[in-house]
Design a protein around this motif. Structure first.
Motif, PDB file in Angstrom:
ATOM      1  N   VAL A   1       0.837  -1.204   0.000  1.00  0.00           N
ATOM      2  CA  VAL A   1       0.000   0.000   0.000  1.00  0.00           C
ATOM      3  C   VAL A   1       0.871   1.251   0.000  1.00  0.00           C
ATOM      4  CG1 VAL A   1      -1.748   1.291   1.281  1.00  0.00           C
ATOM      5  CG2 VAL A   1      -1.867  -1.202   1.161  1.00  0.00           C
ATOM      6  N   ASN A   2       1.877   1.279   0.859  1.00  0.00           N
ATOM      7  CA  ASN A   2       2.745   2.452   0.935  1.00  0.00           C
ATOM      8  C   ASN A   2       3.521   2.656  -0.358  1.00  0.00           C
ATOM      9  OD1 ASN A   2       1.971   3.167   3.496  1.00  0.00           O
ATOM     10  ND2 ASN A   2       3.672   2.150   4.512  1.00  0.00           N
ATOM     11  N   TYR A   3       3.941   1.571  -0.980  1.00  0.00           N
ATOM     12  CA  TYR A   3       4.676   1.688  -2.234  1.00  0.00           C
ATOM     13  C   TYR A   3       3.807   2.333  -3.320  1.00  0.00           C
ATOM     14  CZ  TYR A   3       7.487   0.436  -6.298  1.00  0.00           C
ATOM     15  OH  TYR A   3       8.227   0.481  -7.462  1.00  0.00           O
ATOM     16  N   SER A   4       2.563   1.893  -3.383  1.00  0.00           N
ATOM     17  CA  SER A   4       1.651   2.486  -4.371  1.00  0.00           C
ATOM     18  C   SER A   4       1.334   3.936  -4.039  1.00  0.00           C
ATOM     19  CB  SER A   4       0.359   1.666  -4.455  1.00  0.00           C
ATOM     20  OG  SER A   4      -0.316   1.674  -3.200  1.00  0.00           O
ATOM     21  N   MET A   5       1.252   4.271  -2.739  1.00  0.00           N
ATOM     22  CA  MET A   5       0.962   5.643  -2.333  1.00  0.00           C
ATOM     23  C   MET A   5       2.135   6.577  -2.647  1.00  0.00           C
ATOM     24  SD  MET A   5      -2.112   5.849  -1.171  1.00  0.00           S
ATOM     25  CE  MET A   5      -2.560   4.601  -2.366  1.00  0.00           C
ATOM     26  N   ASN A   6       3.355   6.060  -2.546  1.00  0.00           N
ATOM     27  CA  ASN A   6       4.517   6.883  -2.898  1.00  0.00           C
ATOM     28  C   ASN A   6       4.479   7.302  -4.359  1.00  0.00           C
ATOM     29  OD1 ASN A   6       5.791   6.936  -0.369  1.00  0.00           O
ATOM     30  ND2 ASN A   6       6.779   4.967  -0.726  1.00  0.00           N
ATOM     31  N   GLY A   7       3.878   6.458  -5.199  1.00  0.00           N
ATOM     32  CA  GLY A   7       3.766   6.799  -6.616  1.00  0.00           C
ATOM     33  C   GLY A   7       2.674   7.801  -6.908  1.00  0.00           C
ATOM     34  N   LEU A   8       1.807   8.085  -5.922  1.00  0.00           N
ATOM     35  CA  LEU A   8       0.710   9.043  -6.127  1.00  0.00           C
ATOM     36  C   LEU A   8       1.032  10.440  -5.608  1.00  0.00           C
ATOM     37  CD1 LEU A   8      -2.365   6.820  -5.164  1.00  0.00           C
ATOM     38  CD2 LEU A   8      -1.628   7.499  -7.453  1.00  0.00           C
ATOM     39  N   LEU A   9       2.208  10.604  -4.972  1.00  0.00           N
ATOM     40  CA  LEU A   9       2.566  11.929  -4.457  1.00  0.00           C
ATOM     41  C   LEU A   9       2.840  12.876  -5.609  1.00  0.00           C
ATOM     42  CD1 LEU A   9       4.933  10.923  -1.513  1.00  0.00           C
ATOM     43  CD2 LEU A   9       2.643  11.896  -1.338  1.00  0.00           C
ATOM     44  N   PRO A  10       2.508  14.167  -5.448  1.00  0.00           N
ATOM     45  CA  PRO A  10       1.781  14.780  -4.328  1.00  0.00           C
ATOM     46  C   PRO A  10       0.281  14.486  -4.401  1.00  0.00           C
ATOM     47  CG  PRO A  10       2.234  16.416  -5.999  1.00  0.00           C
ATOM     48  CD  PRO A  10       2.907  15.157  -6.471  1.00  0.00           C
ATOM     49  N   PHE A  11      -0.353  14.402  -3.233  1.00  0.00           N
ATOM     50  CA  PHE A  11      -1.773  14.112  -3.184  1.00  0.00           C
ATOM     51  C   PHE A  11      -2.575  15.329  -3.658  1.00  0.00           C
ATOM     52  CE2 PHE A  11      -0.610  11.053   0.357  1.00  0.00           C
ATOM     53  CZ  PHE A  11      -0.732   9.937  -0.464  1.00  0.00           C
ATOM     54  N   ALA A  12      -3.576  15.049  -4.469  1.00  0.00           N
ATOM     55  CA  ALA A  12      -4.502  16.093  -4.907  1.00  0.00           C
ATOM     56  C   ALA A  12      -5.702  16.058  -3.981  1.00  0.00           C
ATOM     57  CB  ALA A  12      -4.924  15.847  -6.355  1.00  0.00           C
ATOM     58  N   ILE A  13      -5.851  17.082  -3.169  1.00  0.00           N
ATOM     59  CA  ILE A  13      -6.861  17.029  -2.108  1.00  0.00           C
ATOM     60  C   ILE A  13      -7.888  18.162  -2.266  1.00  0.00           C
ATOM     61  CG2 ILE A  13      -5.455  15.806  -0.428  1.00  0.00           C
ATOM     62  CD1 ILE A  13      -5.831  19.485   0.015  1.00  0.00           C
ATOM     63  N   VAL A  14      -9.049  17.877  -1.740  1.00  0.00           N
ATOM     64  CA  VAL A  14     -10.137  18.853  -1.632  1.00  0.00           C
ATOM     65  C   VAL A  14     -10.735  18.675  -0.249  1.00  0.00           C
ATOM     66  CG1 VAL A  14     -12.332  19.662  -2.535  1.00  0.00           C
ATOM     67  CG2 VAL A  14     -10.616  18.759  -4.099  1.00  0.00           C
ATOM     68  N   GLY A  15     -10.884  19.750   0.486  1.00  0.00           N
ATOM     69  CA  GLY A  15     -11.443  19.672   1.831  1.00  0.00           C
ATOM     70  C   GLY A  15     -12.806  20.320   1.908  1.00  0.00           C
ATOM     71  N   SER A  16     -13.671  19.758   2.742  1.00  0.00           N
ATOM     72  CA  SER A  16     -14.996  20.341   2.960  1.00  0.00           C
ATOM     73  C   SER A  16     -15.631  19.668   4.160  1.00  0.00           C
ATOM     74  CB  SER A  16     -15.875  20.159   1.725  1.00  0.00           C
ATOM     75  OG  SER A  16     -17.173  20.660   1.979  1.00  0.00           O
ATOM     76  N   THR A  17     -16.257  20.455   4.998  1.00  0.00           N
ATOM     77  CA  THR A  17     -17.001  19.921   6.132  1.00  0.00           C
ATOM     78  C   THR A  17     -18.510  19.999   5.903  1.00  0.00           C
ATOM     79  OG1 THR A  17     -16.880  22.101   7.209  1.00  0.00           O
ATOM     80  CG2 THR A  17     -15.176  20.491   7.771  1.00  0.00           C
ATOM     81  N   ASP A  18     -18.898  20.488   4.747  1.00  0.00           N
ATOM     82  CA  ASP A  18     -20.324  20.603   4.430  1.00  0.00           C
ATOM     83  C   ASP A  18     -20.852  19.250   3.973  1.00  0.00           C
ATOM     84  OD1 ASP A  18     -20.102  23.300   4.957  1.00  0.00           O
ATOM     85  OD2 ASP A  18     -19.708  23.829   2.864  1.00  0.00           O
ATOM     86  N   GLU A  19     -22.077  18.958   4.365  1.00  0.00           N
ATOM     87  CA  GLU A  19     -22.723  17.713   3.958  1.00  0.00           C
ATOM     88  C   GLU A  19     -23.679  17.995   2.808  1.00  0.00           C
ATOM     89  OE1 GLU A  19     -24.538  15.723   7.212  1.00  0.00           O
ATOM     90  OE2 GLU A  19     -22.621  15.061   8.077  1.00  0.00           O
ATOM     91  N   VAL A  20     -23.563  17.196   1.761  1.00  0.00           N
ATOM     92  CA  VAL A  20     -24.383  17.346   0.556  1.00  0.00           C
ATOM     93  C   VAL A  20     -25.127  16.035   0.314  1.00  0.00           C
ATOM     94  CG1 VAL A  20     -24.359  17.937  -1.890  1.00  0.00           C
ATOM     95  CG2 VAL A  20     -22.653  18.941  -0.365  1.00  0.00           C
TER      96      VAL A  20
END
Length: 432
Positions: A235-254
């Motif tokens: 899992v960590n090996y595959s995650m290293n290949g995805l860096l940098p992470f593309a993130i979106v944050g939100s606390t709103d519920e839809v």
């Protein structure tokens, strides 16, 4: 070495042995016993003590640092929005007590304020470096105490730096490269592409490759998820290949279908924060909190703090081996440094004494010269005063002589005047 198991011979019990065994009192076991219970003891002790985690969020104002922290820990930390008009870069430090089930977490979040808002950005990374070094120095000073209190000590060393990259889609900014290059040996850096919903999927993948290429070409080391643990290696090996992470944050519920999800409502649809097809938020959360939190803390202590501690001791002159490549104890080096410091103090004290005596002699010479000059001036003024006095005495004598002559002339004049008046009177009397 482990002992080999001993094979015991099996004997068939006779009737007497069976009778004795019937009379033996049975002992009820209280539970499982053995050293394989040690992990449970450590877990229970750790849960009772609670956990702590320190996060440094570096990014421009309004890029979504507070929103991501709220989304990660599913809470609202009630952080005020920052202004774009700070003259210098600052840091906002907040500590929160969080609880999930029976696990308590002391979370410290450090956020940059005014980062990237100045015209001259060359020194924008200085407050970040100073803060990280200050936490290392505080821990080092606690280690050096005679009576240490790590049980009550709040370890404020930064365990991970979430570096927020603006979603330009082109390349890293010079400020990003400058900052990460100055902190990559001090903290675990996880680069994040903030507000990744503003970039298309194809452009996003190109942007990721461009960022990683620039990081490698500039020699910037980012945190790599460990692959030495068999359970998490794949899992960590595959995650290293995805860096940098593309993130979106939100606390709103839809509302999506019949369920409520955290996301962002757009005219074209709903972006679900916890949908791995939409962004890498779930991957970041799993890697940061579920899988590698302890590794981040361990890397901070064993690598970054040890590097700081090593450099600090080397600057102070401490070494592990002597000139003959033989191990040298800390006590020997301390005594040698203490003696060296004492000798240096003695030399400096002697130099100060010599300088003091030299300055005293110089002052005495200067005072004597000044005294001589004043004495000569006094003698000169005294002679001048005496000459003036004699001159005045001579003038006074001359004036007195003139006064005497004047009175004599006055008396003679009066006598003559009297004689003249008498003769005139006699002449008048004869004419009559």
């Amino acid at each position: 070495m482990a002992e080999k198991p001993i094979c015991m011979s099996t004997q068939v019990p006779d009737d007497e042995d069976t009778q004795k065994e019937d009379n033996i009192r049975g002992l009820t076991m209280l539970g499982h016993f053995g050293f394989d219970c040690l992990p449970h003891q450590l877990v229970n002790k750790s849960v009772q003590q609670g956990f702590f985690f320190n996060i440094l969020c570096v990014g421009e104002t309004g890029i979504g640092k507070s929103t991501l922290i709220d989304t990660l820990f599913n809470t609202n930390l009630k952080d005020k929005k920052s202004s774009h008009f700070y003259s210098n870069v600052g840091l906002k430090i907040q500590t929160h007590e969080l609880q999930e089930s029976n696990v308590q977490l002391k979370l410290t979040v450090v956020k940059t304020v005014g980062y990237g808002d100045q015209i001259n950005k060359e020194s924008s990374y200085h407050p970040i470096v100073d803060y990280i070094d200050a936490q290392f120095e505080s821990y080092l000073q606690e280690e050096w105490k005679i009576k240490r209190s790590f049980a009550d000590y709040h370890d404020s060393r930064v365990h991970v730096c979430l570096y927020f990259i603006s979603p330009t889609g082109h390349s890293l900014k010079p400020l990003d490269l400058l900052t990460m290059k100055n902190i990559d040996t001090k903290v675990n850096i996880i680069p994040l592409i903030a507000k990744a919903d503003t970039i298309s999927k194809s452009d996003l993948q190109k942007f990721k490759c461009k960022i990683m290429s620039e990081l490698v070409s500039n020699g910037i080391q980012i945190y790599q998820f460990p692959t030495d643990d068999e359970a998490d290696a794949n899992v960590n090996y595959s995650m290293n290949g995805l860096l940098p992470f593309a993130i979106v944050g939100s606390t709103d519920e839809v509302k999506v279908g019949k369920r409520m999800v955290r996301g962002r409502q757009y005219p074209w649809g709903v972006l679900q924060v916890e949908n791995e097809n939409h962004c890498d938020f779930v991957k970041l959360r799993d890697m940061l909190l579920y899988t590698n939190m302890e590794d981040l803390k361990e890397q901070t202590h064993t690598q970054h703090y040890e590097r700081y501690r090593c450099c600090k001791l080397q600057k102070m002159g401490f070494v592990d081996v002597g000139p003959d490549n033989q191990p040298v104890s800390f006590q020997e080096i301390y005594e040698a440094k203490r003696q060296e410091f004492f000798d240096q103090c003695q030399r400096e004290e002697e130099e100060l004494k010599q300088k003091f005596m030299q300055r005293v002699k110089e002052k005495e010479t200067a005072f004597k010269e000044s005294e001589k000059e004043l004495q000569d001036k006094f003698e000169h003024l005294k002679r001048v005063q005496q000459e003036e006095t004699m001159k005045l005495e001579e003038e006074r004598r001359q004036l007195e002589e003139e006064i005497i002559d004047f009175y004599k002339m006055k008396a003679a004049s009066e006598t003559l005047h009297t004689l003249v008046c008498t003769n005139i009177k006699k002449d008048k009397d004869r004419k009559k």
